[in-house]
Write an enzyme that holds these catalytic residues in place. Structure first.
Site, PDB file in Angstrom:
ATOM      1  N   HIS A  14      -2.493 -24.905   9.614  1.00  0.00           N
ATOM      2  CA  HIS A  14      -1.709 -26.126   9.424  1.00  0.00           C
ATOM      3  C   HIS A  14      -1.770 -26.551   7.960  1.00  0.00           C
ATOM      4  CE1 HIS A  14      -5.207 -29.239  10.210  1.00  0.00           C
ATOM      5  NE2 HIS A  14      -5.515 -28.369   9.299  1.00  0.00           N
ATOM      6  N   CYS A  33      -6.759 -30.219   2.408  1.00  0.00           N
ATOM      7  CA  CYS A  33      -5.981 -29.974   3.631  1.00  0.00           C
ATOM      8  C   CYS A  33      -4.483 -30.011   3.368  1.00  0.00           C
ATOM      9  CB  CYS A  33      -6.341 -30.987   4.715  1.00  0.00           C
ATOM     10  SG  CYS A  33      -7.968 -30.690   5.406  1.00  0.00           S
ATOM     11  N   HIS A  39      -3.804 -23.649   5.650  1.00  0.00           N
ATOM     12  CA  HIS A  39      -5.141 -23.081   5.840  1.00  0.00           C
ATOM     13  C   HIS A  39      -5.393 -23.047   7.343  1.00  0.00           C
ATOM     14  CE1 HIS A  39      -5.698 -27.420   5.960  1.00  0.00           C
ATOM     15  NE2 HIS A  39      -6.692 -27.173   6.788  1.00  0.00           N
ATOM     16  N   HIS A  41      -7.953 -22.941  11.024  1.00  0.00           N
ATOM     17  CA  HIS A  41      -9.166 -23.397  11.711  1.00  0.00           C
ATOM     18  C   HIS A  41      -9.349 -22.574  12.983  1.00  0.00           C
ATOM     19  CE1 HIS A  41      -9.816 -27.085   9.379  1.00  0.00           C
ATOM     20  NE2 HIS A  41      -8.502 -27.256   9.397  1.00  0.00           N
ATOM     21  N   ASP A  79      -2.097 -20.541  19.822  1.00  0.00           N
ATOM     22  CA  ASP A  79      -3.012 -19.540  19.278  1.00  0.00           C
ATOM     23  C   ASP A  79      -2.289 -18.622  18.292  1.00  0.00           C
ATOM     24  OD1 ASP A  79      -5.534 -18.284  19.035  1.00  0.00           O
ATOM     25  OD2 ASP A  79      -4.885 -16.705  20.427  1.00  0.00           O
ATOM     26  N   HIS A  80      -2.866 -18.482  17.095  1.00  0.00           N
ATOM     27  CA  HIS A  80      -2.281 -17.683  16.018  1.00  0.00           C
ATOM     28  C   HIS A  80      -0.904 -18.194  15.599  1.00  0.00           C
ATOM     29  CE1 HIS A  80      -5.662 -15.181  17.056  1.00  0.00           C
ATOM     30  NE2 HIS A  80      -5.504 -14.524  15.934  1.00  0.00           N
ATOM     31  N   GLU A 124     -12.290 -29.515  15.224  1.00  0.00           N
ATOM     32  CA  GLU A 124     -11.636 -28.803  14.128  1.00  0.00           C
ATOM     33  C   GLU A 124     -12.674 -28.022  13.324  1.00  0.00           C
ATOM     34  OE1 GLU A 124      -7.729 -30.191  12.165  1.00  0.00           O
ATOM     35  OE2 GLU A 124      -9.363 -30.975  10.969  1.00  0.00           O
TER      36      GLU A 124
HETATM   37 NI    NI Z   1      -7.331 -28.419   8.249  1.00  0.00          NI
END
Ligand code: NI
Length: 138
Positions: A14, A33, A39, A41, A79-80, A124
Site C-alpha cells: 500500500h 508510508c 511498500h 506488509h 493477498d499479494h 500491520e
Molecule cells: Ni505501511
C-alpha cells in the site's frame, strides 16, 4: 457467550497518501508510508465471532466454515495485492490499518452463518494493530 478467533495472514502493499495533498504534505503526514511506489506488509488478520454454543455440535461456529468464508471474501481479494488499486472493498479510502479493518468487517458482517461477527483485528506490524467492532458498538 463464547468468543472464537480465526487467524489468517496475507501479504499486501500500500501507499498512504491523500491525493488532495502535495507529495511534501503527504510525506509530512504519513512519513515513509507515503513512499510514492508503495511498500509491503505481512498482515495478520484475526476474526472474532461470538455466540452461544449449539448443543447438537458443541460449536458456536464450525471453524472450517469460518476459515472458508474468510478465504473467499477477504484473503483471495487482498493477498499479494496492492490495497490502493486492486481491492474492490478498499476503493476510495486510504489503506490504513483502520480502514482495512473496517473494509474486512463490511465484507464479513452478513456472511457469518452462526453466532455474530464481534471483532476484526489487523496487525500491520508486531507492535501495531487496530481492532474494529462495528459501528456504534463497544
Ligand atoms: Ni505501511
Amino acid at each position: 457467550m463464547l468468543y472464537l478467533t480465526r487467524r489468517e495472514v496475507f501479504s499486501a502493499s500500500h501507499r498512504l497518501y491523500n491525493e488532495k495533498y502535495t507529495d511534501e504534505e503527504n510525506l509530512r503526514i504519513f512519513g515513509k508510508c507515503s513512499n510514492p511506489n508503495g511498500h509491503g506488509h505481512n498482515y495478520v488478520l484475526e476474526v472474532i465471532v461470538r455466540g452461544e454454543i449449539d448443543y447438537a455440535t458443541g460449536y458456536v461456529i464450525d471453524l472450517k466454515i469460518l476459515k472458508e468464508i474468510i478465504i473467499e471474501n477477504v484473503i483471495k481479494k487482498v493477498d499479494h495485492k496492492n490495497l490502493n488499486v486492486d481491492v474492490d472493498f478498499m476503493a476510495g479510502v486510504i489503506p490504513t490499518a483502520e480502514n482495512i479493518a473496517i473494509g474486512i468487517w463490511n465484507q464479513l458482517e452478513d456472511k457469518i452463518p452462526s453466532g455474530e461477527l464481534y471483532s476484526i483485528k489487523i496487525y500491520e506490524t508486531e507492535n501495531n494493530y487496530v481492532e474494529y467492532r462495528g459501528k456504534g458498538r463497544l
